[in-house]
Scaffold this motif. Sequence first.
Motif, mmCIF file in Angstrom:
data_model
loop_
_atom_site.group_PDB
_atom_site.id
_atom_site.type_symbol
_atom_site.label_atom_id
_atom_site.label_comp_id
_atom_site.label_asym_id
_atom_site.label_seq_id
_atom_site.Cartn_x
_atom_site.Cartn_y
_atom_site.Cartn_z
ATOM 1 N N ARG A 1 0.865 -1.180 0.000
ATOM 2 C CA ARG A 1 0.000 0.000 0.000
ATOM 3 C C ARG A 1 0.893 1.219 0.000
ATOM 4 N N LYS A 2 0.385 2.329 -0.510
ATOM 5 C CA LYS A 2 1.207 3.534 -0.590
ATOM 6 C C LYS A 2 1.522 4.051 0.809
ATOM 7 N N PHE B 1 15.020 7.159 7.933
ATOM 8 C CA PHE B 1 13.744 7.263 7.232
ATOM 9 C C PHE B 1 12.718 6.406 7.975
ATOM 10 N N THR B 2 11.499 6.883 8.031
ATOM 11 C CA THR B 2 10.397 6.065 8.530
ATOM 12 C C THR B 2 9.241 6.182 7.543
ATOM 13 N N PHE B 3 8.545 5.056 7.324
ATOM 14 C CA PHE B 3 7.432 5.022 6.377
ATOM 15 C C PHE B 3 6.212 4.404 7.038
ATOM 16 N N ALA B 4 5.064 5.033 6.822
ATOM 17 C CA ALA B 4 3.814 4.549 7.409
ATOM 18 C C ALA B 4 2.653 4.984 6.523
ATOM 19 N N ILE C 1 5.769 3.113 -8.565
ATOM 20 C CA ILE C 1 4.401 2.767 -8.142
ATOM 21 C C ILE C 1 3.363 3.597 -8.897
ATOM 22 N N GLY C 2 3.750 4.112 -10.073
ATOM 23 C CA GLY C 2 2.820 4.882 -10.877
ATOM 24 C C GLY C 2 2.620 6.294 -10.361
ATOM 25 N N GLY C 3 1.567 6.948 -10.864
ATOM 26 C CA GLY C 3 1.290 8.311 -10.439
ATOM 27 C C GLY C 3 0.329 9.001 -11.384
ATOM 28 N N ASP C 4 0.066 10.258 -11.103
ATOM 29 C CA ASP C 4 -0.857 11.069 -11.904
ATOM 30 C C ASP C 4 -0.246 12.424 -12.197
#
Length: 703
Positions: free
Chosen positions: A279-280, A377-380, A571-574
């Motif tokens: 998930r992002k 770095f932390t990711f959540a 992860i793609g994008g817009d």
Amino acid sequence: MSFNKDSFKHANYLWDEAKAAEMAGDEVALFIYRSNLLGADLRLTNYGGGNTSVKISDKDPLTGKETQVMWIKGSGGDIGTLKKSGCAALYMERLLNLENVYRGIEHEDEMVELFNHCIFDLASKAPSIDTPLHGFLPFKHIDHLHPDAAIAIAAAKDGKKITEELFNGEIGWVGWQRPGFDLGLKLRACLNEAAAKGITLKGIMLGSHGLFTWGDTAYSSYINTLEVIEKCAQYLEDNFGKTRPVFGGQKIESLADADRKAKAAALAPTLRGYCSSERKMVGHFTDDSRVLEFINSNDLAKLAPLGTSCPDHFLRTKIAPLVLDPAKIENKEYLTSVFEEYRTGYKAYYYACKHPNSPAMRDPNPVVILYPGVGMFTFAKDKTMARLASEYYTNAINVMKGAEAVSEYTALPHQEAFDIEYWLLEEAKLQRMPKPKALSGRIALITGSAGGIGKAIARKFAEEGACVILNDINQERLDSATEEFLKLFGRDAVASTLLNVTDKDSAFAAFENTALAFGGVDIVVNNAGISISKSIAEHSLEEWDRLYDILVKGQFIVSQAGVAIMRKQGIGGDIVNIVSKNAVVAGPNNPGYGSAKAAQAHMTRLMAAELGADKIRVNTVNPDAVISDSNIWAGGWAEGRAKAYGITVEELPAYYAKRTLLNEIILPDDIANACFAFVGGLLNKSTGNAINVDGGVAMGFYR
């Protein structure tokens, strides 16, 4: 004894006698006041960590008789921001009587449901798992905190011995046990055992966990808490480097500040891509001196794999961090392999420790990533959780530093850690959380977002859960918009950066700032623009160049910089380009603006064709006549359009509305809604398309 702000070195003395005097006689108000002061100092407890309580006498609404009631922080709350509405209030007699139906530690989770039979105040929040820990201690005011200094001793191999010697037996010790009903009984037993020996305790240390302290009044409890923590912290400070260098001494040196930031900005999108495999995720970066001391040390390799000790820490940081090898960072194969090794290790931990009724395995990606010489770095799932994970791991570093200074750091066994992480009660709490908003976990940069259409788009995206990066070429305008958004959405949803879309260096710097703030970018909206309405004869070359520089070159520069980040993430994008109905409608006095808009529209199609393989969608929104709060009307555009139509500037809004099929005035919010339609999830298989938001202009229909 008199205390003031200088009385404590390792804690902030914040008690204001005048404020407290206003609450005299209201023990619940004083309990909340004390809680807020303790929660304001992250050295004492993290956001959402710890618990506080007060026991009072109140009138039973059914019998009219006086009864004992305990007010305590409710489940999931934070003592630093606690209000009465965030508390649970329970009948003490009923709570204590639960011991009569307690069936033993194997069944203690069922006691949580029974807390609801003890509710006194019907507006109560759900009581937390810490409720019996406070209930079985007979003190009026109780503080349960997770101070770094106390946990450092609690997590030390010789923690019990150190506690006894440091406090001459006045602080009790209860070994590690998961919070719950049984731990409450053990706290009471510890107190009773001390009393049988003629010892009056002023607190209890929980092994690897935290600290309980108390007092007869809110103030005496506050002071007792600060004094105990102060003594722990001073003891650690006196021992730092006494027998060996802190963390075994420095192994490598940190890069210079600017180089750290540049390395972090360059790597963050790649790391975010790996962490977003399920998930992002949103990122947070810190190069705090405490973090650098740890990650640059000789002991990093020994201590990092052990993981954290306090449950509040590893619930938010996972069992252990991922440590990167600085020499191999540029190697994509290396990064792929270390992430796969981490995921494999996490899966092995899960399957080795799981019980038949354990919840399904959660995301196996790391939360904490350590980059020696650079930072952490932390990711959540959102910026708040990523920032809190960073704060919690910094606290864990402080704990390891203190424990190693006075003894040897010990982490919880993996099974104990698992039993907390996958506790059914924790899982139930997660399941009760509200459904994520449509743009949760998404990061959006909208050019020219300090006003007009851009600001409306940024506001819409933030309302839908996105992190937004406000930007403008005008610092004063940007500062004003940033202040407004911070008040509306908070610091974890908003960042800002100056951006001149015609300057490649400015654009790439803006995306570096975006990567440092949130870890990368998912949505780029090319909105910045100007307009010049003149006939071919009156149009100057300078005006022509300015239109094409901002509208066409600006869209190219910003898109190029954004695509570079998106490709790193994988992860793609817009990309959404704000163009105009003038891209397809030929009108008077509009050769420069109209042709530039046509170039923007076709560039959208060209980028969509090129970027489809990267799952990057590129679409167009075509507004018309958006007058409200828009820079487009500055610089004579309104006068030019009014002249072209033979009307006054004041007549423009009505003129534009009347020429539409729907007879509607177009507002910035209408454009924002169209942008959201493209990025909100329902049009994920749409690229190279356009949405007209013009009220219906037949000449602007796509054919």
